[in-house]
Design a protein around this motif. Structure first.
Motif, PDB file in Angstrom:
ATOM      1  N   PRO A 116       1.092  -1.171   0.350  1.00 13.12           N
ATOM      2  CA  PRO A 116       0.237  -0.180  -0.515  1.00 13.12           C
ATOM      3  C   PRO A 116       0.528   1.692   0.039  1.00 13.12           C
ATOM      4  CG  PRO A 116       0.299  -1.177   1.782  1.00 13.12           C
ATOM      5  CD  PRO A 116       0.648  -2.080   1.401  1.00 13.12           C
ATOM      6  N   ASN A 117       2.356   0.984   0.444  1.00 15.76           N
ATOM      7  CA  ASN A 117       2.668   2.502   0.429  1.00 15.76           C
ATOM      8  C   ASN A 117       3.628   2.763  -1.168  1.00 15.76           C
ATOM      9  OD1 ASN A 117       2.118   2.600   3.311  1.00 15.76           O
ATOM     10  ND2 ASN A 117       3.891   1.217   4.131  1.00 15.76           N
ATOM     11  N   ILE A 118       4.282   1.764  -1.755  1.00 16.79           N
ATOM     12  CA  ILE A 118       4.574   1.905  -2.915  1.00 16.79           C
ATOM     13  C   ILE A 118       3.739   1.750  -3.898  1.00 16.79           C
ATOM     14  CG2 ILE A 118       7.023   1.281  -2.016  1.00 16.79           C
ATOM     15  CD1 ILE A 118       7.041  -1.231  -3.706  1.00 16.79           C
ATOM     16  N   ALA A 119       2.319   0.864  -3.840  1.00 19.85           N
ATOM     17  CA  ALA A 119       1.809   0.699  -5.343  1.00 19.85           C
ATOM     18  C   ALA A 119       0.802   1.839  -5.784  1.00 19.85           C
ATOM     19  CB  ALA A 119       0.446  -0.837  -4.914  1.00 19.85           C
ATOM     20  N   PRO A 120       0.899   2.958  -5.123  1.00 20.44           N
ATOM     21  CA  PRO A 120       0.202   3.859  -5.418  1.00 20.44           C
ATOM     22  C   PRO A 120       0.348   4.987  -6.941  1.00 20.44           C
ATOM     23  CG  PRO A 120      -0.695   3.931  -3.027  1.00 20.44           C
ATOM     24  CD  PRO A 120       0.228   3.259  -2.840  1.00 20.44           C
ATOM     25  N   SER A 121       2.026   4.612  -5.872  1.00 21.82           N
ATOM     26  CA  SER A 121       2.750   6.060  -7.721  1.00 21.82           C
ATOM     27  C   SER A 121       2.629   4.748  -8.376  1.00 21.82           C
ATOM     28  CB  SER A 121       4.311   6.214  -6.725  1.00 21.82           C
ATOM     29  OG  SER A 121       4.665   5.161  -6.545  1.00 21.82           O
ATOM     30  N   PHE A 122       3.354   3.624  -8.082  1.00 22.86           N
ATOM     31  CA  PHE A 122       2.860   2.807  -9.550  1.00 22.86           C
ATOM     32  C   PHE A 122       1.554   2.702 -10.278  1.00 22.86           C
ATOM     33  CE2 PHE A 122       2.684  -1.362 -11.275  1.00 22.86           C
ATOM     34  CZ  PHE A 122       3.650  -2.144 -11.997  1.00 22.86           C
ATOM     35  N   LEU A 123       0.856   2.097  -9.729  1.00 24.06           N
ATOM     36  CA  LEU A 123      -0.159   2.052 -10.123  1.00 24.06           C
ATOM     37  C   LEU A 123      -0.804   3.301 -10.634  1.00 24.06           C
ATOM     38  CD1 LEU A 123      -1.949   0.082  -7.301  1.00 24.06           C
ATOM     39  CD2 LEU A 123      -1.222  -0.452  -9.904  1.00 24.06           C
ATOM     40  N   ARG A 124      -0.411   4.572 -10.392  1.00 26.41           N
ATOM     41  CA  ARG A 124      -0.578   5.992 -11.128  1.00 26.41           C
ATOM     42  C   ARG A 124       0.630   6.150 -13.119  1.00 26.41           C
ATOM     43  NH1 ARG A 124      -2.247   7.615  -5.710  1.00 26.41           N
ATOM     44  NH2 ARG A 124      -0.444   8.788  -5.441  1.00 26.41           N
ATOM     45  N   GLY A 125       1.339   5.159 -12.409  1.00 22.36           N
ATOM     46  CA  GLY A 125       2.457   5.507 -13.833  1.00 22.36           C
ATOM     47  C   GLY A 125       3.583   6.242 -12.914  1.00 22.36           C
ATOM     48  N   GLU A 126       3.885   6.930 -11.839  1.00 23.73           N
ATOM     49  CA  GLU A 126       4.675   7.694 -11.663  1.00 23.73           C
ATOM     50  C   GLU A 126       6.249   7.388 -10.972  1.00 23.73           C
ATOM     51  OE1 GLU A 126       1.263  10.416  -9.299  1.00 23.73           O
ATOM     52  OE2 GLU A 126       2.919   9.448  -8.389  1.00 23.73           O
ATOM     53  N   CYS A 127       6.103   5.660 -11.915  1.00 24.40           N
ATOM     54  CA  CYS A 127       7.478   5.504 -11.491  1.00 24.40           C
ATOM     55  C   CYS A 127       8.778   4.978 -12.313  1.00 24.40           C
ATOM     56  CB  CYS A 127       7.213   4.102 -10.533  1.00 24.40           C
ATOM     57  SG  CYS A 127       6.708   3.790  -9.544  1.00 24.40           S
ATOM     58  N   LYS A 128       9.839   5.378 -12.334  1.00 22.90           N
ATOM     59  CA  LYS A 128      10.456   5.706 -13.487  1.00 22.90           C
ATOM     60  C   LYS A 128      11.346   3.845 -13.665  1.00 22.90           C
ATOM     61  CE  LYS A 128      10.798  10.436 -14.346  1.00 22.90           C
ATOM     62  NZ  LYS A 128      11.922  11.644 -14.299  1.00 22.90           N
ATOM     63  N   GLN A 129      11.733   3.371 -14.270  1.00 28.40           N
ATOM     64  CA  GLN A 129      12.550   2.474 -14.250  1.00 28.40           C
ATOM     65  C   GLN A 129      14.315   2.852 -13.740  1.00 28.40           C
ATOM     66  OE1 GLN A 129      14.232   0.052 -17.627  1.00 28.40           O
ATOM     67  NE2 GLN A 129      12.733  -0.777 -17.622  1.00 28.40           N
ATOM     68  N   GLU A 130      14.056   1.190 -12.633  1.00 33.03           N
ATOM     69  CA  GLU A 130      15.737   1.826 -11.941  1.00 33.03           C
ATOM     70  C   GLU A 130      17.033   2.033 -13.293  1.00 33.03           C
ATOM     71  OE1 GLU A 130      16.970   0.451  -8.057  1.00 33.03           O
ATOM     72  OE2 GLU A 130      17.515  -1.192  -9.992  1.00 33.03           O
ATOM     73  N   ILE A 131      18.003   2.513 -13.184  1.00 32.16           N
ATOM     74  CA  ILE A 131      19.178   2.801 -14.391  1.00 32.16           C
ATOM     75  C   ILE A 131      19.808   1.661 -13.998  1.00 32.16           C
ATOM     76  CG2 ILE A 131      21.033   4.007 -15.513  1.00 32.16           C
ATOM     77  CD1 ILE A 131      19.477   6.277 -15.021  1.00 32.16           C
ATOM     78  N   ILE A 132      20.180   0.554 -14.460  1.00 30.19           N
ATOM     79  CA  ILE A 132      21.913  -0.499 -14.279  1.00 30.19           C
ATOM     80  C   ILE A 132      22.878   0.906 -13.596  1.00 30.19           C
ATOM     81  CG2 ILE A 132      22.768  -2.130 -14.721  1.00 30.19           C
ATOM     82  CD1 ILE A 132      20.590  -3.159 -16.094  1.00 30.19           C
ATOM     83  N   PRO A 133      23.564   0.751 -12.641  1.00 31.43           N
ATOM     84  CA  PRO A 133      24.621   1.464 -12.563  1.00 31.43           C
ATOM     85  C   PRO A 133      25.523   0.801 -12.613  1.00 31.43           C
ATOM     86  CG  PRO A 133      24.195   0.056 -10.395  1.00 31.43           C
ATOM     87  CD  PRO A 133      22.815  -0.628 -11.658  1.00 31.43           C
ATOM     88  N   ASP A 134      26.740   1.795 -13.244  1.00 32.76           N
ATOM     89  CA  ASP A 134      28.016   1.565 -13.450  1.00 32.76           C
ATOM     90  C   ASP A 134      28.986   0.314 -12.647  1.00 32.76           C
ATOM     91  OD1 ASP A 134      27.858   3.375 -16.067  1.00 32.76           O
ATOM     92  OD2 ASP A 134      28.986   4.991 -14.249  1.00 32.76           O
ATOM     93  N   LYS A 135      28.773   0.397 -10.915  1.00 33.51           N
ATOM     94  CA  LYS A 135      28.875  -0.319 -10.415  1.00 33.51           C
ATOM     95  C   LYS A 135      27.927   0.240  -8.809  1.00 33.51           C
ATOM     96  CE  LYS A 135      31.407   3.329  -8.370  1.00 33.51           C
ATOM     97  NZ  LYS A 135      33.173   2.847  -7.452  1.00 33.51           N
ATOM     98  N   VAL A 136      28.012  -1.578  -8.310  1.00 26.01           N
ATOM     99  CA  VAL A 136      26.822  -1.441  -7.129  1.00 26.01           C
ATOM    100  C   VAL A 136      27.774  -1.069  -6.258  1.00 26.01           C
ATOM    101  CG1 VAL A 136      26.129  -2.805  -6.102  1.00 26.01           C
ATOM    102  CG2 VAL A 136      25.850  -4.000  -8.294  1.00 26.01           C
TER     103      VAL A 136
END
Length: 586
Positions: A440-460
């Protein structure tokens, strides 16, 4: 049992779920899974583990990738190969118990969207926490695989696990999985456990293990000789380390014998080559710690990543010389808590408390985490062994643990939360209701289409969030290949209650940094879920000021002092960094 009399060995390939969860923190995206699934479908596996576990969470949290659409897309490619999922019993794919009505809806939706085989387990092997999910799997006509969370301790034994398998079989399981999440099972125990289960139940037996300790390939060979029906493996580019033994190697090892899988190694080459390309793309996410053998897991039963993070934290606090004390304390805490198997979430519970007991000084359990208190109160289920009255009294005082199934205390919530989500305009399909209920805390922004895909970093990045004064305020731990940043909340005389209801009106703008007088700082990266106070309000030491959501957990930030709130620098939805000043209390 003579190996010559045994039939063909079946293979469940885990590349699409547990393998990438173990090695690259579950970051494999659907777009890269589709060509792999298409190639896998031509191989002839018993099943492909492709859903469940942490995949649901990471889809909406990091990848902007709908897990239900992923399942349907995979089903479209896997026309001949059953899709298997890992289901955490009453926890489903979340980290707490959900009411029975949610379990019913989730299992039905998962089956309708493409899951053919459900592997159901409970972290404490409390079958009460598995029964509802198992019942629903049978109701939808899917294959039910009951799982034993394998571990070793004075109260765990081959005979005890055989008894659990017999009970699971009596409840209608189509197959039984020995789920060795830490890579602890020895060859002789694998042999005895498999033959013992087959002696009491006419059921197919699967062995699932990890190569963390380096023992799994030997135990797999013993299992093959003992008549195991199914082995979990991963394609070689995503095998070994904290993942499973390689699919190609296991298949080759039985070729030409009565246990021959019938799988063509040349067909596997195409799958392997696709996996190589995928691994190259995700190489920056591969942590060398996850790829090496860590024999300490045999002593402390903690995955290697968790031990490495303990080292990092103690070094940052200039307390690295106390690492051996912490490692010695972990088995003691586990014993005090009734020898729980160390798998999410019990491994975090035990490891965090061990750090407290060593670094706080004085009497053990002088400060306990909220999770330990809930565990002792029975809200995770029944511990494998009784907790002594003395330890129970230190942790929960005179409170009485619950004796019922934890979910019996939960009221139905599906229809209520469906209405709530619809009022917010979050629902475009029925499955979105479940996404909202589970997160319930993170789903609203995802379901509204507000999330962005995480970029694969150069290193962890390797740094872990740290506390002050020699005591960590948070711990970053890696369990089963999944990283959790855990906020450490001490329970001193009871749970912290919010000061005020309703939303606050904080001051907008980027949070400042630095040593401001009266500053209350964040000690982790996270998103602001709630601001519990208002400017001008008075607070007492310990009152909850702000609730942050960080790496899947809600983390209350308590007031360090009595005083008056003069400034608030954050609002609900803001993302803060470690060291950001959240507010001023004078």
């Amino acid at each position: 049992m003579c190996a010559a009399s045994l039939g063909p060995l079946n293979i469940t390939d885990t590349t699409l779920r547990d393998a990438h969860q173990s090695l690259i923190a579950t970051r494999l995206r659907t777009e890269d899974m589709i060509p792999l699934a298409r190639a896998i479908d031509d191989v002839g596996f018993f099943s492909v583990e492709a859903w469940g576990g942490a995949t649901f969470d990471t889809c909406i949290r990091f990848l902007n990738d709908d897990p239900w659409e992923r399942l349907r897309a995979l089903k479209a490619e896997l026309k001949r190969t059953p899709i298997q999922m890992l289901l955490r019993g009453q926890n489903l794919v979340g980290y707490r118990h959900y009411p029975d009505d949610v379990v019913e809806k989730f299992v039905e939706a998962a089956a309708r969207n493409g899951v053919d085989i459900f592997r159901v387990f409970d972290a404490l092997n409390d079958i009460r926490n598995m029964k509802k999910a198992m019942e629903e799997v049978r109701n939808v006509g899917a294959h039910l695989q009951g799982a034993i969370s394998y571990t070793t301790s004075p109260v765990h034994s081959v005979e005890g696990f055989i008894g659990m398998a017999e009970e699971l079989y009596s409840l209608g399981c189509d197959s039984i999985c020995i789920k060795d999440m830490a890579g602890l099972i020895m060859p002789h125990d694998a042999r005895d456990l498999i033959t013992g289960i087959k002696g009491v139940a006419d059921v197919r037996v699967c062995l699932h293990s990890h190569c963390t300790s380096g023992v799994a390939p030997m135990s797999y060979q013993a299992a093959i000789d003992a008549g195991v029906d199914i082995l979990d493996t991963a394609m070689s580019p995503f095998a070994l380390g904290t993942s499973q033994p390689p699919t190609e190697s296991v298949i080759a090892s039985v070729a030409g014998t009565s246990r021959d899988t019938g799988i063509d190694l040349f067909k596997l080459r195409k799958v392997r080559n696709i996996c190589r390309e995928i691994r190259g793309k995700y190489e920056p996410l591969l942590n060398p710690i996850s790829e090496r053998v860590d024999s300490d897991v045999l002593i402390y039963q903690l995955p290697g990543g968790m031990i490495s993070n303990l080292v990092s934290q103690l070094k940052e606090q200039d307390a690295l010389d106390r690492l051996d004390e912490v490692l010695r304390e972990i088995p003691k805490v586990r014993e005090d808590l009734g020898y729980p198997p160390l798998v999410t979430p019990t491994s975090q519970i035990v490891g965090t408390q061990a750090v407290f007991n060593v670094l706080m000084g004085g009497e053990r359990y002088q400060n306990v985490t909220r999770e330990v208190k809930d565990y002792v109160l029975g809200f995770y289920g029944r511990p494998p062994a009784p907790i002594s009255p003395e330890i129970r009294r230190r942790i929960i005082g005179d409170e009485d643990p619950i004796t019922v199934r934890p979910a019996d205390l939960l009221e139905p919530i599906y229809e209520k939360m469906k209405k709530e989500a619809m009022e917010q305009g979050l629902i475009s399909m029925e499955e979105d209701v479940l996404t909202y209920i589970l997160y319930p805390n993170i789903a609203p922004s995802f379901l509204r289409g507000e999330c962005k895909q995480e970029i694969i970093p150069d290193k962890v990045p390797q740094a872990a969030p740290m506390g002050i004064a020699g005591i960590p305020h948070s711990m970053e731990v890696e369990v089963d290949g999944e990283i959790f940043s855990v906020r450490i909340m001490t329970v001193d005389g009871g749970a912290v209650e919010p000061l005020a209801a309703g939303a606050a009106q904080p001051v907008r703008g980027a949070p400042p940094r630095g040593d401001l007088p009266g500053a209350v700082k964040s000690n982790m990266q996270g998103m602001v879920l709630k601001v519990m106070v208002e400017r001008g309000g008075t607070v007492r030491k310990g009152d909850t000021l702000i609730v942050l959501e960080a790496m899947k957990m809600e983390n209350p930030i308590p007031s360090p002092r009595d005083g008056r709130v003069t400034e608030i620098f954050v609002n609900v939805g803001d993302v803060v960094q470690n060291g950001d000043v959240l507010m001023i209390i004078e």
